[in-house]
Design a protein around this motif. Structure first.
Motif, PDB file in Angstrom:
ATOM      1  N   ALA A  73     -13.837  96.043  17.342  1.00 37.26           N
ATOM      2  CA  ALA A  73     -14.130  95.883  18.765  1.00 37.26           C
ATOM      3  C   ALA A  73     -15.048  94.687  19.030  1.00 37.26           C
ATOM      4  N   GLU A  79      -9.757  93.626  20.670  1.00 39.75           N
ATOM      5  CA  GLU A  79     -10.264  94.736  21.485  1.00 39.75           C
ATOM      6  C   GLU A  79      -9.183  95.774  21.809  1.00 39.75           C
ATOM      7  N   ARG A  83      -9.061  99.706  20.660  1.00 38.64           N
ATOM      8  CA  ARG A  83      -8.879 100.843  21.571  1.00 38.64           C
ATOM      9  C   ARG A  83      -7.733 101.743  21.104  1.00 38.64           C
TER      10      ARG A  83
END
Length: 96
Positions: A73, A79, A83
């Motif tokens: 992250a 990113e 997730r």
């Protein structure tokens, strides 16, 4: 029974995307994280669901994956994959 193979396939799909990103970017830190991710998946593959402590072993592996997720992250461009990894970890925890 716990869907180990299903989660393994999903985790490996995320790893494949991270590997492609590392290859494209040449980011050595990302390559190292991917190697750690692969090691964690190997440990998961070695868990025997017939052992009475398999859930503890799996939880430990998920904790390791969660630590890697936090590292991913922090890397620009990963990113969304972090997730996805987070969602998979939470789903696996919910199945235990």
């Amino acid at each position: 029974m716990f869907p180990m193979k299903s989660f393994d396939a999903r985790f490996r799909a995320v790893l494949d995307e991270l590997d492609a990103l590392a290859e494209k970017s040449g980011d050595e830190a990302l390559e190292e994280l991917n190697a750690e991710f692969e090691d964690a998946l190997f440990l998961i593959s070695e868990i025997d669901l017939r052992d009475e402590d398999w859930q503890d072993e799996y939880r430990d592996a998920l904790e390791e994956l969660d630590a890697l997720r936090a590292d991913y992250a922090r890397i620009s461009g990963t990113e969304d994959l972090a997730r996805q990894l987070d969602g998979l970890i939470r789903m696996a925890e919910g199945e235990l």
